[in-house]
Design a protein around this motif. Structure first.
Motif, PDB file in Angstrom:
ATOM      1  N   LYS A  81       0.825  -1.216   0.000  1.00 49.72           N
ATOM      2  CA  LYS A  81       0.000   0.000   0.000  1.00 49.72           C
ATOM      3  C   LYS A  81       0.853   1.257   0.000  1.00 49.72           C
ATOM      4  N   VAL A  82       2.052   1.161   0.577  1.00 50.87           N
ATOM      5  CA  VAL A  82       2.948   2.317   0.639  1.00 50.87           C
ATOM      6  C   VAL A  82       3.408   2.735  -0.755  1.00 50.87           C
ATOM      7  N   PHE A  83       3.512   1.766  -1.671  1.00 48.76           N
ATOM      8  CA  PHE A  83       4.140   2.017  -2.959  1.00 48.76           C
ATOM      9  C   PHE A  83       3.140   2.237  -4.092  1.00 48.76           C
ATOM     10  N   LEU A  84       1.847   2.073  -3.811  1.00 43.21           N
ATOM     11  CA  LEU A  84       0.852   2.259  -4.857  1.00 43.21           C
ATOM     12  C   LEU A  84      -0.021   3.462  -4.550  1.00 43.21           C
ATOM     13  N   ASN A  85      -0.306   4.244  -5.577  1.00 47.17           N
ATOM     14  CA  ASN A  85      -1.191   5.393  -5.451  1.00 47.17           C
ATOM     15  C   ASN A  85      -2.522   5.030  -6.098  1.00 47.17           C
ATOM     16  N   THR A  86      -3.512   4.684  -5.263  1.00 47.35           N
ATOM     17  CA  THR A  86      -4.840   4.349  -5.763  1.00 47.35           C
ATOM     18  C   THR A  86      -5.602   5.638  -6.012  1.00 47.35           C
TER      19      THR A  86
END
Length: 290
Positions: A81-86
């Motif tokens: 979750k830290v590395f993805l921008n939803t």
């Protein structure tokens, strides 16, 4: 900032020793992206440091450097979750600002893919839109298998709008359409297709041009191969390149999926328009061209 202490040593060894936790390939990437400078000038990992040399680390985020590609597969989905921008999510779709270097789908020799990460974060997703590994920006997936055919139809008819930013070699002016014929290799016979794009010049640099491109038709690599065919290969594109000497110095592809618009249809009651910001490294390279 860091002031070098001790005797003469290589820049790579110094960074590795003071960080202690950085992986070797991540340190090399920092040097490759010119994020470390000595006394005001960017340096390579082989640069020799002397006592009292001052190193400056340009501000960055792990997402902008694509640290995702160095991550091992993990049973803990929260680590990703830290590395993805939803950008947007509902019952039918999930939109992501895809980082550089992350493959859309799993494949041989790949550590982790975007589909695998999303399956762990949000449950099963189905691929209807793809971006090349080194293309950044807005990409979306379907969460309901029953609507995949409807989305594919929107792609086919051109009702689903996609726009891209691309930095290309050489300078040209104005706004125009261009079409490009290309061949898709098949098992039985090859298929001839036509690609159509709307191009708007956003800004001219000394030897490059920033374009805003609307894809009227969509097919793998058609944008990259089409621009190269007309003598304007995308900055950092080693596969479809028309000037090897120039491309050798361009260490990343400058192609970004700016936004996607899904129109109102039988199953979509409200138009969905999602945009993705340029990542840090893309902007850094643009500013360095000024």
């Amino acid at each position: 900032f860091s002031r070098v202490m001790g005797g003469k040593q290589r820049a790579y060894n110094y960074i590795y020793n003071i960080s202690r936790r950085m992986r070797a390939n991540f340190i090399h990437r920092l040097f490759q992206l010119m994020l470390i400078s000595k006394n005001g000038s960017a340096i390579t990992c082989e640069c020799v440091l002397l006592v009292n040399n001052v190193l400056k680390f340009l501000a960055f985020t792990v997402t902008s450097l694509n640290y995702v590609e160095y991550l091992p597969k993990s049973s803990d989905s929260n680590i990703y979750k830290v590395f993805l921008n939803t950008l947007y999510i509902d019952k039918m779709f999930v939109f992501i600002n895809k980082p550089y270097g992350l493959s859309t789908q799993p494949g041989e020799g790949l550590n982790i893919s975007l589909v695998e990460i999303l399956n762990r974060l949000y449950g099963p997703v189905y691929t209807v839109h793809r971006l090349d590994k080194h293309t950044t920006g807005c990409i979306f997936f379907v969460r309901l298998k029953s609507i995949t055919k409807c989305i594919n139809k929107l792609f086919f008819t051109g009702n689903l709008k996609k726009r891209y930013y691309a930095v290309v070699n050489n300078v040209f002016y104005g706004s125009f359409y261009f079409s490009y014929n290309y061949t898709i290799k098949g098992n039985i016979k090859d298929k001839l297709c036509i690609s159509l794009h709307e191009v708007v010049v956003v800004h001219n640099y000394d030897n490059f041009t920033l374009l805003l491109i609307t894809l009227v038709t969509g097919r793998k690599h058609q944008l990259r191969s089409g621009l190269s065919f007309f003598g304007h290969s995308i900055y950092g594109d080693f596969k479809y390149v028309n000037n090897v000497e120039t491309s050798d110095k361009q260490y990343r592809l400058l192609l970004h999926s700016k936004d996607i618009c899904i129109p109102v249809s039988n199953f979509i009651l409200k138009e969905i328009n999602v945009a993705a910001k340029l990542d840090y490294i893309f902007c850094y390279i643009l500013f360095s061209m000024l």
